[in-house]
Design a protein around this motif. Structure first.
Motif, PDB file in Angstrom:
ATOM      1  N   VAL A   1      45.890  13.605 -48.616  1.00  0.00           N
ATOM      2  CA  VAL A   1      47.121  14.190 -48.089  1.00  0.00           C
ATOM      3  C   VAL A   1      48.311  13.362 -48.564  1.00  0.00           C
ATOM      4  O   VAL A   1      48.295  12.129 -48.476  1.00  0.00           O
ATOM      5  CB  VAL A   1      47.113  14.222 -46.549  1.00  0.00           C
ATOM      6  N   GLN A   2      49.300  14.044 -49.078  1.00  0.00           N
ATOM      7  CA  GLN A   2      50.537  13.365 -49.483  1.00  0.00           C
ATOM      8  C   GLN A   2      51.691  13.894 -48.642  1.00  0.00           C
ATOM      9  O   GLN A   2      51.766  15.101 -48.385  1.00  0.00           O
ATOM     10  CB  GLN A   2      50.804  13.594 -50.971  1.00  0.00           C
ATOM     11  N   LEU A   3      52.545  12.992 -48.225  1.00  0.00           N
ATOM     12  CA  LEU A   3      53.667  13.350 -47.366  1.00  0.00           C
ATOM     13  C   LEU A   3      54.970  12.949 -48.040  1.00  0.00           C
ATOM     14  O   LEU A   3      55.083  11.841 -48.558  1.00  0.00           O
ATOM     15  CB  LEU A   3      53.559  12.647 -46.007  1.00  0.00           C
ATOM     16  N   GLN A   4      55.936  13.838 -47.994  1.00  0.00           N
ATOM     17  CA  GLN A   4      57.248  13.573 -48.591  1.00  0.00           C
ATOM     18  C   GLN A   4      58.309  13.775 -47.525  1.00  0.00           C
ATOM     19  O   GLN A   4      58.532  14.903 -47.084  1.00  0.00           O
ATOM     20  CB  GLN A   4      57.490  14.499 -49.769  1.00  0.00           C
ATOM     21  N   ALA A   5      58.938  12.677 -47.123  1.00  0.00           N
ATOM     22  CA  ALA A   5      59.961  12.739 -46.080  1.00  0.00           C
ATOM     23  C   ALA A   5      61.354  12.771 -46.694  1.00  0.00           C
ATOM     24  O   ALA A   5      61.583  12.201 -47.765  1.00  0.00           O
ATOM     25  CB  ALA A   5      59.825  11.550 -45.138  1.00  0.00           C
ATOM     26  N   SER A   6      62.256  13.426 -45.989  1.00  0.00           N
ATOM     27  CA  SER A   6      63.643  13.493 -46.449  1.00  0.00           C
ATOM     28  C   SER A   6      64.562  13.742 -45.268  1.00  0.00           C
ATOM     29  O   SER A   6      64.101  14.065 -44.162  1.00  0.00           O
ATOM     30  CB  SER A   6      63.805  14.620 -47.480  1.00  0.00           C
ATOM     31  N   GLY A   7      65.874  13.589 -45.500  1.00  0.00           N
ATOM     32  CA  GLY A   7      66.852  13.957 -44.486  1.00  0.00           C
ATOM     33  C   GLY A   7      67.582  12.819 -43.822  1.00  0.00           C
ATOM     34  O   GLY A   7      68.475  13.054 -43.007  1.00  0.00           O
ATOM     35  N   GLY A   8      67.230  11.580 -44.118  1.00  0.00           N
ATOM     36  CA  GLY A   8      67.924  10.461 -43.496  1.00  0.00           C
ATOM     37  C   GLY A   8      69.354  10.341 -44.009  1.00  0.00           C
ATOM     38  O   GLY A   8      69.761  11.033 -44.939  1.00  0.00           O
ATOM     39  N   GLY A   9      70.100   9.455 -43.369  1.00  0.00           N
ATOM     40  CA  GLY A   9      71.469   9.240 -43.796  1.00  0.00           C
ATOM     41  C   GLY A   9      72.256   8.481 -42.764  1.00  0.00           C
ATOM     42  O   GLY A   9      71.696   7.914 -41.823  1.00  0.00           O
ATOM     43  N   LEU A  10      73.570   8.458 -42.972  1.00  0.00           N
ATOM     44  CA  LEU A  10      74.489   7.759 -42.070  1.00  0.00           C
ATOM     45  C   LEU A  10      75.219   8.783 -41.218  1.00  0.00           C
ATOM     46  O   LEU A  10      75.755   9.769 -41.742  1.00  0.00           O
ATOM     47  CB  LEU A  10      75.483   6.943 -42.899  1.00  0.00           C
ATOM     48  N   VAL A  11      75.257   8.531 -39.928  1.00  0.00           N
ATOM     49  CA  VAL A  11      75.910   9.459 -39.012  1.00  0.00           C
ATOM     50  C   VAL A  11      76.556   8.646 -37.891  1.00  0.00           C
ATOM     51  O   VAL A  11      76.080   7.556 -37.556  1.00  0.00           O
ATOM     52  CB  VAL A  11      74.891  10.480 -38.449  1.00  0.00           C
ATOM     53  N   GLN A  12      77.609   9.183 -37.323  1.00  0.00           N
ATOM     54  CA  GLN A  12      78.250   8.516 -36.201  1.00  0.00           C
ATOM     55  C   GLN A  12      77.496   8.800 -34.912  1.00  0.00           C
ATOM     56  O   GLN A  12      76.798   9.819 -34.793  1.00  0.00           O
ATOM     57  CB  GLN A  12      79.696   8.994 -36.058  1.00  0.00           C
ATOM     58  N   ALA A  13      77.635   7.898 -33.958  1.00  0.00           N
ATOM     59  CA  ALA A  13      77.021   8.101 -32.655  1.00  0.00           C
ATOM     60  C   ALA A  13      77.444   9.447 -32.080  1.00  0.00           C
ATOM     61  O   ALA A  13      78.613   9.822 -32.178  1.00  0.00           O
ATOM     62  CB  ALA A  13      77.411   6.970 -31.716  1.00  0.00           C
ATOM     63  N   GLY A  14      76.474  10.154 -31.509  1.00  0.00           N
ATOM     64  CA  GLY A  14      76.722  11.481 -30.983  1.00  0.00           C
ATOM     65  C   GLY A  14      76.448  12.591 -31.975  1.00  0.00           C
ATOM     66  O   GLY A  14      76.416  13.773 -31.603  1.00  0.00           O
TER      67      GLY A  14
END
Length: 125
Positions: A1-14
């Protein structure tokens, strides 16, 4: 099984972010997928998990009511919708695949057989 994660980043609180994890391979019959997070020098921490066949979800108390895990069976993808983010949510987030899931151990990172590469989430105050 191979997993590819994405979607992280910088965001302000809230703010909000949506992580995705695409799986290739795997039987998915009695399995689960989960999200964990890790800060340097600390152990990997359970965030949320979902049983693939039933869709039953599990959450850490620290994210309950703010994060939502969901699966797309057709695309073999698990999403983690993160709302009302806090600076303490800052971490590298990993998706994991758990074969032959047992409810009592679904929150344990040691029971996951495969891991994605991790995606960094940074929440500024």
């Amino acid at each position: 099984v191979q997993l590819q994660a994405s979607g992280g980043g910088l965001v302000q609180a809230g703010g909000s972010l949506r992580l995705s994890c695409v799986a290739s391979g795997g039987t998915f019959s009695n399995d689960a997928m989960g999200w964990f997070r890790q800060i340097p020098g600390k152990e990997r921490e359970f965030v949320a998990a979902i049983r693939w066949s039933s869709g039953i979800t599990y959450y850490a108390d620290s994210v309950k009511g703010r994060f939502t895990i969901a699966r797309d069976k057709a695309k073999k993808t698990v999403h983690l919708q993160m709302d009302s983010l806090k600076p303490e949510d800052t971490a590298v987030y990993y998706c994991g695949y758990n074969q032959g899931t047992i409810t009592s151990t679904i929150r344990s990172p040691n029971m996951y057989d495969y891991w994605g590469q991790g995606t960094l989430v940074t929440v500024s105050s």
